[in-house]
Design a protein around this motif. Sequence first.
Motif, short mmCIF file in Angstrom:
data_model
loop_
_atom_site.label_atom_id
_atom_site.label_comp_id
_atom_site.label_asym_id
_atom_site.label_seq_id
_atom_site.Cartn_x
_atom_site.Cartn_y
_atom_site.Cartn_z
N GLU A 5 27.47 8.99 -51.54
CA GLU A 5 28.62 8.86 -52.43
C GLU A 5 29.92 9.05 -51.64
OE1 GLU A 5 30.41 10.63 -56.60
OE2 GLU A 5 28.38 11.16 -55.99
N LYS A 6 29.90 9.92 -50.66
CA LYS A 6 31.09 10.15 -49.83
C LYS A 6 31.45 8.88 -49.06
CE LYS A 6 32.95 13.38 -46.44
NZ LYS A 6 32.71 14.59 -45.65
N ASN A 9 32.87 6.35 -51.54
CA ASN A 9 34.23 6.74 -51.92
C ASN A 9 35.24 6.44 -50.82
OD1 ASN A 9 33.41 7.56 -54.45
ND2 ASN A 9 33.21 9.70 -53.88
N ARG A 10 34.85 6.68 -49.59
CA ARG A 10 35.72 6.39 -48.46
C ARG A 10 36.00 4.89 -48.39
NH1 ARG A 10 32.97 8.47 -44.04
NH2 ARG A 10 33.70 10.51 -44.66
N THR A 13 38.37 3.90 -51.16
CA THR A 13 39.74 4.32 -50.85
C THR A 13 40.38 3.33 -49.88
OG1 THR A 13 39.20 6.64 -51.23
CG2 THR A 13 41.15 6.18 -49.86
N HIS A 130 35.11 2.36 -58.39
CA HIS A 130 34.38 3.61 -58.63
C HIS A 130 33.44 3.48 -59.83
CE1 HIS A 130 35.98 6.41 -55.70
NE2 HIS A 130 37.21 6.01 -55.96
N ARG A 134 29.38 3.78 -59.44
CA ARG A 134 28.60 4.79 -60.17
C ARG A 134 27.43 4.16 -60.90
NH1 ARG A 134 33.39 8.83 -62.37
NH2 ARG A 134 33.92 9.61 -60.29
#
Length: 173
Positions: A5-6, A9-10, A13, A130, A134
Amino acid sequence: MTLTEKQVNRGITIISILIPIVVAVLFGVRLPDVEPLSFLPPIYAGINGLTAVLLIAAVWAIKNGKRLLHQRLMTTCIGLSLVFLVMYVAYHMTSDSTPYGGEGWIRYLYYFILISHIVLSIAIIPLVLHTYARAYMKNFERHRKLARITFPVWLYVAVTGVVVYLMISPYYT
């Protein structure tokens, strides 16, 4: 290889920052030897309208237990948004911006709609990514929570894209 997930997310972004920057840079690029693509605004306004309809259909689908249809509709909406963006940038790289010619209170309304549309079209990028990520990662509870925010914002952006086009279309040369 499974992404964490990290990592996702990166990536979101980075994409969410790069897209507005690249679009802003490309707005400053003019292709002088290319025929203006003046036929594109009604097409990309139509794409916005179709996106709005498909977003509503996708909500209907998921509320009626049609998960695969919902997934396909949402993926189509993302694809349409990408096609819209390419056409929008191509138009502005080949054509001068059209000034709005309305006067009085309608002018203020136009600029309110336009500015809110632009600001939210930037904000919607990470929201959509996002929300989609998910669902892709099967974190449906967090997907649903974020979708409750993403859906109305995305719908507003799609609908106001059509409204902006309809309001400015009489002033195209």
